[in-house]
Each structure stands twice: as structure tokens, then as C-alpha cells.
Design an enzyme around this catalytic site. Structure first.
Site, mmCIF file in Angstrom:
data_model
loop_
_atom_site.group_PDB
_atom_site.id
_atom_site.type_symbol
_atom_site.label_atom_id
_atom_site.label_comp_id
_atom_site.label_asym_id
_atom_site.label_seq_id
_atom_site.Cartn_x
_atom_site.Cartn_y
_atom_site.Cartn_z
ATOM 1 N N PRO A 192 -4.830 5.913 6.530
ATOM 2 C CA PRO A 192 -4.841 7.343 6.178
ATOM 3 C C PRO A 192 -4.222 7.623 4.809
ATOM 4 O O PRO A 192 -3.188 7.060 4.443
ATOM 5 C CB PRO A 192 -4.014 7.978 7.290
ATOM 6 C CG PRO A 192 -4.224 7.070 8.456
ATOM 7 C CD PRO A 192 -4.285 5.682 7.863
ATOM 8 N N CYS A 193 -4.888 8.501 4.074
ATOM 9 C CA CYS A 193 -4.468 8.794 2.706
ATOM 10 C C CYS A 193 -3.448 9.929 2.617
ATOM 11 O O CYS A 193 -2.788 10.081 1.594
ATOM 12 C CB CYS A 193 -5.681 9.147 1.845
ATOM 13 S SG CYS A 193 -6.515 10.667 2.346
ATOM 14 N N GLN A 194 -3.301 10.719 3.677
ATOM 15 C CA GLN A 194 -2.457 11.906 3.591
ATOM 16 C C GLN A 194 -1.033 11.633 3.115
ATOM 17 O O GLN A 194 -0.496 12.417 2.329
ATOM 18 C CB GLN A 194 -2.415 12.647 4.946
ATOM 19 C CG GLN A 194 -3.731 13.210 5.372
ATOM 20 C CD GLN A 194 -4.555 12.248 6.209
ATOM 21 O OE1 GLN A 194 -4.385 11.032 6.146
ATOM 22 N NE2 GLN A 194 -5.470 12.789 6.995
ATOM 23 N N HIS A 208 -0.115 9.766 0.887
ATOM 24 C CA HIS A 208 -0.129 9.350 -0.515
ATOM 25 C C HIS A 208 -0.947 10.259 -1.421
ATOM 26 O O HIS A 208 -0.923 10.110 -2.636
ATOM 27 C CB HIS A 208 -0.660 7.917 -0.609
ATOM 28 C CG HIS A 208 0.003 7.003 0.369
ATOM 29 N ND1 HIS A 208 1.283 6.525 0.188
ATOM 30 C CD2 HIS A 208 -0.411 6.514 1.561
ATOM 31 C CE1 HIS A 208 1.619 5.774 1.223
ATOM 32 N NE2 HIS A 208 0.611 5.757 2.064
#
Length: 176
Positions: free
Chosen positions: A83-85, A87
Site C-alpha cells: 500500500p502506498c498510503q 508514503h
């Protein structure tokens, strides 16, 4: 590359876009398991499997409980987009302090599976975390890594959408 089957474990699979890309790049690639928790993404994966757009394989719904040990010796490549959230510049950029940071589980699974190759993608905001933690963790597990920031326009898209890619090869292993 030889014509044998290259088995892929896909974690944080989303709708299977990374799987499709790897299949296009690696003749003989076959995804043997997907790990994805989001119901909408699982629906996309199931529909794509039914349409023969993705390999038919089991879908495990929780990265936290996925046991990679039975996959050791079976999987050649682990791919995924954690998951990118934690970063993303659109978020709070809490990194490791964000409960959505799944790198510790991804690292555990890589250590359990010990694939010859690890291929990960994420938003550009993860680059600092990569240099602070992900790259060091992979090196400690015996992987030599290369990384790069690429935009969609570099492959002909009409937009920029940048992505950070990490490619890790286990020391002493050249390809799969």
C-alpha cells in the site's frame, strides 16, 4: 531465458496489473497465488481469471496471516505493490508509523519464500523509506537491488504518473 514455467507469488495484487506486465515480459510466467484483501480488487482478479486474462490461482485475503514457508522452492518471483498510503504525498507520509505499512509483512514473506527475484512497485514517496529500510532489509536477506523511477509517458502514455520500481536478485542467482 529458458522455456520452463516461472512461478510468481503476487502480494498486494490489486487488480493484477503488475502480474500482466510481468507475464508480458517473462515468457513462461505463471502466477500461482495472489494475496489481496480489498474486496473490489478481489472481484477484479476473479473476473480477470474467469476471462483468462490472469492465471487461475488461489487468492489469500490477509497478508498478515499469509504463510510463505509452503511456497519456498515453488515460487521463483515475488511481485507486489505494498500500500502506498503511508508514503504518498497525498497522505500524511507517516511511513513505518502508519498501520497500513505492510513492508514488515512483505519482508517476512520474502524471507519465508526466498524467491530468486523480488519485483516491487510503489509511489515516488516511498524512495526515502526504500533507502532507510526496504533496501537494507532486502540486502540483509541476500538480495542485490536496483531501483528506478519511471513515468507512464516513458512507455507511450499521455500522462506522467510516476512509479518507483525495485528489482532484487538473490546474490549468486542470475535470473530465474
Amino acid at each position: 531465458m529458458d522455456s520452463r514455467t516461472i512461478n510468481i507469488l503476487s502480494i498486494c495484487s490489486g487488480g493484477g496489473g503488475l502480474d500482466i506486465g510481468v507475464h508480458l515480459a517473462c515468457e513462461g510466467a505463471r502466477t500461482v497465488c495472489y494475496v489481496e484483501r480489498e474486496a473490489f480488487a478481489i472481484e477484479i482478479l476473479a473476473s480477470a481469471m474467469e476471462a483468462d486474462a490472469l492465471d487461475d490461482a488461489p487468492v489469500w485475503t490477509d497478508l498478515h496471516t499469509f504463510d510463505g514457508k509452503p511456497w519456498r522452492g515453488v515460487v521463483d518471483i515475488l511481485i507486489g505493490g505494498i500500500p502506498c498510503q503511508p508514503h504518498s504525498v497525498a497522505g500524511q507520509q507517516r511511513g513505518a508509523d502508519d498501520e497500513r505499512d505492510l513492508w514488515p509483512d512483505a519482508a517476512r514473506i520474502i524471507s519465508e519464500v526466498r524467491p530468486a527475484v523480488v519485483f516491487l512497485e510503489n509511489v515516488p514517496g516511498i524512495m526515502g523509506y526504500y533507502h532507510e529500510r526496504i533496501g537494507r532489509d532486502l540486502s540483509g536477506m541476500g538480495y542485490q537491488t536496483e531501483e528506478g523511477l519511471f513515468s507512464a509517458s516513458e512507455v507511450g502514455a499521455s500522462h506522467q504518473r510516476q512509479r518507483f520500481f525495485i528489482l532484487g536478485h538473490r546474490y549468486g542467482r542470475q535470473g530465474v
